[in-house]
Design a protein around this motif. Structure first.
Motif, PDB file in Angstrom:
ATOM      1  N   LYS A   1       0.893  -1.114   0.009  1.00 43.59           N
ATOM      2  CA  LYS A   1      -0.272   0.008   0.104  1.00 43.59           C
ATOM      3  C   LYS A   1       1.005   1.186  -0.103  1.00 43.59           C
ATOM      4  O   LYS A   1       0.747   2.183  -0.711  1.00 43.59           O
ATOM      5  N   LEU A   2       1.886   1.289   0.802  1.00 44.99           N
ATOM      6  CA  LEU A   2       2.825   2.544   1.083  1.00 44.99           C
ATOM      7  C   LEU A   2       3.461   2.907  -0.278  1.00 44.99           C
ATOM      8  O   LEU A   2       3.659   3.734  -0.888  1.00 44.99           O
ATOM      9  N   VAL A   3       4.026   1.343  -1.253  1.00 45.36           N
ATOM     10  CA  VAL A   3       4.780   1.603  -2.462  1.00 45.36           C
ATOM     11  C   VAL A   3       3.631   2.079  -3.394  1.00 45.36           C
ATOM     12  O   VAL A   3       4.284   3.096  -4.198  1.00 45.36           O
TER      13      VAL A   3
ATOM     14  N   ASN B   1       9.873   2.967  -1.214  1.00 44.46           N
ATOM     15  CA  ASN B   1      10.426   2.133  -2.449  1.00 44.46           C
ATOM     16  C   ASN B   1      11.503   1.202  -1.680  1.00 44.46           C
ATOM     17  O   ASN B   1      11.922   1.537  -0.684  1.00 44.46           O
ATOM     18  N   ASN B   2      11.578  -0.107  -2.461  1.00 48.46           N
ATOM     19  CA  ASN B   2      12.472  -1.083  -1.897  1.00 48.46           C
ATOM     20  C   ASN B   2      13.443  -1.488  -2.817  1.00 48.46           C
ATOM     21  O   ASN B   2      13.255  -1.456  -3.898  1.00 48.46           O
ATOM     22  N   PHE B   3      14.489  -1.754  -2.486  1.00 47.46           N
ATOM     23  CA  PHE B   3      15.656  -2.161  -3.078  1.00 47.46           C
ATOM     24  C   PHE B   3      16.404  -3.404  -2.538  1.00 47.46           C
ATOM     25  O   PHE B   3      16.297  -3.580  -1.378  1.00 47.46           O
TER      26      PHE B   3
ATOM     27  N   GLY C   1      21.178  -9.858  -0.845  1.00 46.78           N
ATOM     28  CA  GLY C   1      19.655  -9.937  -0.482  1.00 46.78           C
ATOM     29  C   GLY C   1      19.113  -8.930   0.639  1.00 46.78           C
ATOM     30  O   GLY C   1      17.972  -9.326   1.106  1.00 46.78           O
ATOM     31  N   THR C   2      20.036  -8.545   1.150  1.00 51.14           N
ATOM     32  CA  THR C   2      19.689  -7.340   2.185  1.00 51.14           C
ATOM     33  C   THR C   2      18.820  -6.124   1.283  1.00 51.14           C
ATOM     34  O   THR C   2      18.950  -5.711   0.483  1.00 51.14           O
ATOM     35  N   ILE C   3      17.420  -6.215   2.250  1.00 43.37           N
ATOM     36  CA  ILE C   3      16.253  -5.117   1.631  1.00 43.37           C
ATOM     37  C   ILE C   3      16.571  -3.633   2.141  1.00 43.37           C
ATOM     38  O   ILE C   3      17.165  -3.709   3.300  1.00 43.37           O
ATOM     39  N   LEU C   4      16.760  -2.691   1.202  1.00 45.27           N
ATOM     40  CA  LEU C   4      16.835  -1.437   1.663  1.00 45.27           C
ATOM     41  C   LEU C   4      15.674  -0.643   1.276  1.00 45.27           C
ATOM     42  O   LEU C   4      15.032  -0.568   0.162  1.00 45.27           O
TER      43      LEU C   4
END
Length: 153
Positions: free
Chosen positions: A57-59, A65-67, A72-75
């Motif tokens: 929902k926030l995206v 935004n997610n990277f 494999g670490t999510i930012l």
């Protein structure tokens, strides 16, 4: 609370923590930050089903935004349009976090430094050479200190 009483509190069992799951940063300009992490640092931006269900929902609203880093670490980037800018003197840290370091193969280090320079990324210091390898420290668009480092050759 005394040091003795702190030592009596059980900690998380050694080896239970497996890896960094994610890192969340507040950003003032989402478009500029996405460009920086996607185009300059080359991180994979999560889209569609890759986006964690808790953040969809926030995206969709443009607030997150997610990277994903190569390991494999999510930012997670959280849009905070009213985020105060860092101190104009970059030596004054504005957060409790010190920096986020990305590892790179030694043979690609100089190329990474050149890309930062070509994109006019603000360099804090470096490249530096140490017994543990080489590193360069620089700022993301919101003034968060980052490092690209490599093991010694």
């Amino acid at each position: 609370m005394s040091l003795d009483s702190l030592q009596a509190i059980p900690g998380i069992a050694s080896g239970s923590l497996r890896r960094v799951h994610h890192i969340a940063l507040n950003v003032k300009d989402m478009k500029n930050s996405c460009h920086f992490y996607r185009q300059i640092l080359g991180l994979h931006q999560l889209t569609g089903e890759e986006v964690p269900s808790t953040l969809k929902k926030l995206v969709a609203e443009g607030k997150v935004n997610n990277f994903m880093t190569p390991d494999g670490t999510i930012l997670d980037l959280f849009w905070e349009p009213d985020l105060l800018p860092p101190n104009p003197d970059p030596s004054h840290q504005f957060t409790r976090a010190n920096h986020l370091a990305f590892d790179i193969a030694p043979e690609l280090f100089e190329q990474a430094v050149e890309i930062l320079k070509q994109n006019k990324v603000v360099i804090d210091h470096g490249p530096v050479s140490r017994p543990t390898g080489r590193g360069i420290y620089f700022y993301d668009p919101d003034g968060f200190l980052l490092e690209i480092r490599c093991d010694p050759i």
